[in-house]
Design a protein around this motif. Structure first.
Motif, PDB file in Angstrom:
ATOM      1  N   PHE A  81       0.837  -1.207   0.000  1.00 58.14           N
ATOM      2  CA  PHE A  81       0.000   0.000   0.000  1.00 58.14           C
ATOM      3  C   PHE A  81       0.874   1.260   0.000  1.00 58.14           C
ATOM      4  CE2 PHE A  81      -1.756   3.436   2.601  1.00 58.14           C
ATOM      5  CZ  PHE A  81      -2.846   3.800   1.820  1.00 58.14           C
ATOM      6  N   SER A  82       1.883   1.304   0.884  1.00 59.31           N
ATOM      7  CA  SER A  82       2.732   2.505   0.957  1.00 59.31           C
ATOM      8  C   SER A  82       3.550   2.671  -0.307  1.00 59.31           C
ATOM      9  CB  SER A  82       3.703   2.472   2.119  1.00 59.31           C
ATOM     10  OG  SER A  82       3.344   1.588   3.072  1.00 59.31           O
ATOM     11  N   GLY A  83       3.974   1.545  -0.890  1.00 57.23           N
ATOM     12  CA  GLY A  83       4.721   1.618  -2.145  1.00 57.23           C
ATOM     13  C   GLY A  83       3.852   2.191  -3.258  1.00 57.23           C
ATOM     14  N   ILE A  84       2.584   1.773  -3.280  1.00 55.19           N
ATOM     15  CA  ILE A  84       1.644   2.298  -4.286  1.00 55.19           C
ATOM     16  C   ILE A  84       1.473   3.808  -4.075  1.00 55.19           C
ATOM     17  CG2 ILE A  84      -0.802   2.327  -4.911  1.00 55.19           C
ATOM     18  CD1 ILE A  84      -0.758  -0.748  -4.616  1.00 55.19           C
ATOM     19  N   LEU A  85       1.315   4.192  -2.795  1.00 55.20           N
ATOM     20  CA  LEU A  85       1.188   5.628  -2.470  1.00 55.20           C
ATOM     21  C   LEU A  85       2.452   6.371  -2.923  1.00 55.20           C
ATOM     22  CD1 LEU A  85      -0.217   8.000  -0.871  1.00 55.20           C
ATOM     23  CD2 LEU A  85       1.106   7.259   1.110  1.00 55.20           C
ATOM     24  N   GLY A  86       3.614   5.780  -2.640  1.00 49.71           N
ATOM     25  CA  GLY A  86       4.886   6.397  -3.030  1.00 49.71           C
ATOM     26  C   GLY A  86       5.003   6.517  -4.539  1.00 49.71           C
ATOM     27  N   ALA A  87       4.593   5.452  -5.260  1.00 53.74           N
ATOM     28  CA  ALA A  87       4.675   5.471  -6.726  1.00 53.74           C
ATOM     29  C   ALA A  87       3.742   6.539  -7.298  1.00 53.74           C
ATOM     30  CB  ALA A  87       4.322   4.099  -7.280  1.00 53.74           C
ATOM     31  N   TYR A  88       2.545   6.607  -6.743  1.00 54.87           N
ATOM     32  CA  TYR A  88       1.575   7.621  -7.192  1.00 54.87           C
ATOM     33  C   TYR A  88       2.145   9.020  -6.935  1.00 54.87           C
ATOM     34  CZ  TYR A  88      -2.776  10.217  -7.703  1.00 54.87           C
ATOM     35  OH  TYR A  88      -3.734  11.114  -8.112  1.00 54.87           O
ATOM     36  N   ALA A  89       2.691   9.219  -5.729  1.00 51.58           N
ATOM     37  CA  ALA A  89       3.253  10.526  -5.365  1.00 51.58           C
ATOM     38  C   ALA A  89       4.449  10.855  -6.252  1.00 51.58           C
ATOM     39  CB  ALA A  89       3.670  10.524  -3.897  1.00 51.58           C
TER      40      ALA A  89
ATOM     41  N   SER B 184      10.295  -1.326  10.111  1.00 52.88           N
ATOM     42  CA  SER B 184      10.961  -0.043   9.855  1.00 52.88           C
ATOM     43  C   SER B 184      10.860   0.321   8.381  1.00 52.88           C
ATOM     44  CB  SER B 184      12.429  -0.110  10.250  1.00 52.88           C
ATOM     45  OG  SER B 184      12.536  -0.493  11.587  1.00 52.88           O
ATOM     46  N   ALA B 185      10.964  -0.694   7.506  1.00 53.89           N
ATOM     47  CA  ALA B 185      10.829  -0.446   6.071  1.00 53.89           C
ATOM     48  C   ALA B 185       9.447   0.117   5.770  1.00 53.89           C
ATOM     49  CB  ALA B 185      11.060  -1.738   5.297  1.00 53.89           C
ATOM     50  N   LEU B 186       8.430  -0.475   6.415  1.00 54.80           N
ATOM     51  CA  LEU B 186       7.051   0.009   6.215  1.00 54.80           C
ATOM     52  C   LEU B 186       6.947   1.478   6.621  1.00 54.80           C
ATOM     53  CD1 LEU B 186       3.971  -0.287   5.803  1.00 54.80           C
ATOM     54  CD2 LEU B 186       3.833  -1.253   8.088  1.00 54.80           C
ATOM     55  N   VAL B 187       7.513   1.801   7.785  1.00 53.14           N
ATOM     56  CA  VAL B 187       7.456   3.189   8.276  1.00 53.14           C
ATOM     57  C   VAL B 187       8.160   4.125   7.292  1.00 53.14           C
ATOM     58  CG1 VAL B 187       8.232   4.746  10.114  1.00 53.14           C
ATOM     59  CG2 VAL B 187       7.304   2.514  10.701  1.00 53.14           C
ATOM     60  N   ALA B 188       9.337   3.704   6.811  1.00 44.52           N
ATOM     61  CA  ALA B 188      10.121   4.563   5.907  1.00 44.52           C
ATOM     62  C   ALA B 188       9.380   4.817   4.597  1.00 44.52           C
ATOM     63  CB  ALA B 188      11.479   3.923   5.641  1.00 44.52           C
ATOM     64  N   VAL B 189       8.841   3.744   4.010  1.00 43.38           N
ATOM     65  CA  VAL B 189       8.156   3.888   2.714  1.00 43.38           C
ATOM     66  C   VAL B 189       6.891   4.726   2.876  1.00 43.38           C
ATOM     67  CG1 VAL B 189       7.048   2.646   0.814  1.00 43.38           C
ATOM     68  CG2 VAL B 189       9.081   1.714   1.862  1.00 43.38           C
ATOM     69  N   LEU B 190       6.136   4.442   3.938  1.00 48.11           N
ATOM     70  CA  LEU B 190       4.885   5.183   4.167  1.00 48.11           C
ATOM     71  C   LEU B 190       5.189   6.669   4.392  1.00 48.11           C
ATOM     72  CD1 LEU B 190       1.800   4.898   4.590  1.00 48.11           C
ATOM     73  CD2 LEU B 190       2.244   4.593   7.015  1.00 48.11           C
ATOM     74  N   SER B 191       6.174   6.962   5.211  1.00 47.45           N
ATOM     75  CA  SER B 191       6.500   8.353   5.539  1.00 47.45           C
ATOM     76  C   SER B 191       6.970   9.122   4.312  1.00 47.45           C
ATOM     77  CB  SER B 191       7.589   8.428   6.594  1.00 47.45           C
ATOM     78  OG  SER B 191       7.286   7.585   7.646  1.00 47.45           O
ATOM     79  N   SER B 192       7.829   8.473   3.505  1.00 46.69           N
ATOM     80  CA  SER B 192       8.318   9.196   2.319  1.00 46.69           C
ATOM     81  C   SER B 192       7.176   9.406   1.326  1.00 46.69           C
ATOM     82  CB  SER B 192       9.472   8.447   1.669  1.00 46.69           C
ATOM     83  OG  SER B 192       9.056   7.179   1.264  1.00 46.69           O
ATOM     84  N   GLY B 193       6.296   8.409   1.199  1.00 49.29           N
ATOM     85  CA  GLY B 193       5.136   8.546   0.299  1.00 49.29           C
ATOM     86  C   GLY B 193       4.240   9.696   0.731  1.00 49.29           C
TER      87      GLY B 193
END
Lengths: 311, 213
Positions: A169-177, A236-245
């Motif tokens: 989910f966060s990766g998708i958000l990051g890709a969209y952003a 931690s990876a989840l937090v990092a990806v979500l936060s950057s997204g």
């Protein structure tokens, strides 16, 4: 001939950006083996294109306001940024192409004695706020997600499944952003210079070229980014990806193209602070910070000199 | 909501725990039956059953390990699961070793040790039951495991005290030196079951700590 040069330059720039920033989005998830590279690359491709087409125009407008461009100057900026970006990627440095593009545009503006400093002030402020904001968001996200996970009655496998889904989910958000925010970096300088091509068509071209960069060239950076600054676990990876997204998405709403690299680095450092400063690899952070200065300055010098020599 | 692979792993680990529990029950039956009784042949079949159950548990463990690795499942948890299974596997192994020691070496267990051995056996049963409960909770409620881990430590500590008492009793008795050494090894062997349970418990503590940071 000019048409092909512009097309080639924007595609090259998009591919370079995709290779670099695709690694930023799913790098931590792929490096921690939560998501396969193929899944990550396909998801990034799809959502970068969607983000670029739906919300990419705003950033394009901001970049086009920095300094007016014609066909030749646009090609020059695109070419210089691509070469600088590609060279640093070969050196495995996660650079900021947003900064490189803006550096190139400033160089062009300086050569033409026409830089809109007010717009640049907004851009510089956002650059500063991107890593700091991502770091702060990461610290907050870490606390919130940890509280949520700790309050849930779940076992290790369910926890891992939830983290994997969260990463997707966060990766998708990051890709969209990334698509919404950074497509401007690949095609923004061609706005107005490319006759008969609308902003939507430009964003589609930019989005697809970023996606191709992700599919074809992002694997080494994906495998590298999640392990260099601090060794991350899945949570931690989840937090990092979500936060950057979240950070990059906020800046897409403001309409300033910021760096996904700066966002993910800020977020990873934020996570590192949570684990303890000793877990951070300061030499890597120093190298990355150095590249954040070198890339735009190099682009600035090369475009202004290129303009003086060739145009 | 969750994958079939996850259900499969959880079910197989539940089954593995059941096999280990069966192994322990059979083993403790042999220990209890041989106190003051030298009819070892009578227990040979039960000892074989302990061996078969332990082998079945081993097969299950290997099946789980192969499944997780062959399908590249649970990248973050698989090392922990395999580490836990390997530590837990020492429990049925130790039971089998103890049973073989009694039946093959025909150890004559005198009545004077009945109280201590009964206490060790019943506390070991509780200790292993708590470990099995903790292993199952690792897959359903991480927070709940911590409470159980405290119980495992308490049981192990209790067994240590009884073990010490039993060994003193052995060496204060009129038994031959040879028999004293055999009995000491037997008491140590039974007590080692709870030591392995404690090691599995310590490993679970690390698994949880990694996820609560």
């Amino acid at each position: 001939m000019l048409f092909f040069l512009m097309l080639g330059t924007s595609c090259f720039l998009g591919i370079t950006l995709g290779a670099n920033d695709g690694g930023n989005i799913f790098g931590t998830a792929v490096a921690t083996r939560f998501i396969r590279f193929r899944t990550a690359a396909i998801l990034t491709f799809i959502f970068v294109v969607i983000g670029a087409v739906l919300q990419g125009s705003k950033g394009i407008e901001t970049l086009s306001e920095i300094t007016p461009q014609n066909i030749n100057s646009s090609i020059l900026v695109g070419f210089v940024v691509s070469i600088v970006g590609f060279s640093l990627i070969i050196l495995r440095q996660p650079i900021s192409l947003s900064q490189a593009v803006v550096g190139g545009l400033i160089g062009l503006g300086l050569a033409q004695h026409n830089v809109q400093w007010q717009i640049l002030g907004k851009v510089f402020l956002c650059w500063l706020l991107t890593p700091i904001g991502a770091g702060v968001i990461a610290i907050l996200c870490y606390k919130v997600l940890l509280t949520i996970f700790s309050s849930m009655k779940i076992g290790i496998l369910t926890r891992e499944t939830l983290i994997r889904r969260g990463l997707i989910f966060s990766g998708i958000l990051g890709a969209y952003a990334l698509g919404a925010n950074n497509v401007a970096n690949t095609v923004g300088m061609f706005t107005g210079a490319w006759e008969g091509v609308s902003n939507i068509e430009l964003t589609l071209l930019g989005g697809i070229s970023i996606g191709i960069g992700v599919l074809l060239f992002s694997k080494p950076i994906m495998m590298n980014i999640g392990k260099r600054i601090v060794v991350l676990d899945g949570f931690s990876a989840l937090v990092a990806v979500l936060s950057s997204g979240i950070t990059v998405y906020i800046f897409s709403l403001i309409g300033v193209p910021v760096s996904m690299t700066q966002a993910i680095v800020g977020a990873i450092v934020g996570v590192g602070f949570h684990h303890g400063v000793h877990t951070l690899h300061f030499k890597v952070i120093k190298d990355i910070l150095l590249c954040w200065f070198i890339a735009p300055i190099l682009c600035l010098i090369l475009t202004s000199s290129g303009y003086a020599i060739f145009i | 909501m969750f994958s079939n692979s996850q259900k499969w792993v959880e079910e197989k680990i539940g089954l593995y725990c059941q096999k280990s529990e069966d192994c322990l029950k059979l083993g403790l039956q042999v220990v209890a039956g041989c106190i003051g009784n030298t009819e070892y042949e009578k227990w040979r079949e039960t000892a074989l059953e302990v061996h078969r159950t332990e082998s079945n548990a081993d097969d299950l463990r290997r099946e789980i390990e192969y499944f997780i690795f062959a399908r590249s499942l649970f990248p973050e948890s698989r090392g922990d699961i395999l580490g836990l299974l390997e530590r837990f596997d020492q429990i049925p192994n130790q039971i089998q070793t103890t049973v073989r020691m009694i039946v093959e070496q025909k150890i004559n267990i005198p009545q004077i040790l009945a109280d201590e051995l009964d206490s060790i056996a019943s506390t070991t049963q509780k200790c292993v039951d708590a470990t099995i409960k903790a292993v199952k909770l690792i897959f359903s409620d991480l927070q709940g495991v911590l409470e159980i881990l405290g119980q495992i430590d308490a049981y192990e500590s209790e067994i240590d005290k009884i073990q010490s008492k039993a060994i003193i009793k052995i060496f204060n008795s009129d038994l031959s030196d040879f028999q004293k050494i055999l009995l000491r090894d037997l008491v140590n062997s039974i007590s080692d079951v709870s030591n392995h349970a404690e090691e599995a418990g310590d490993f679970m503590r690390i698994i949880i700590a990694k996820r609560m940071m």
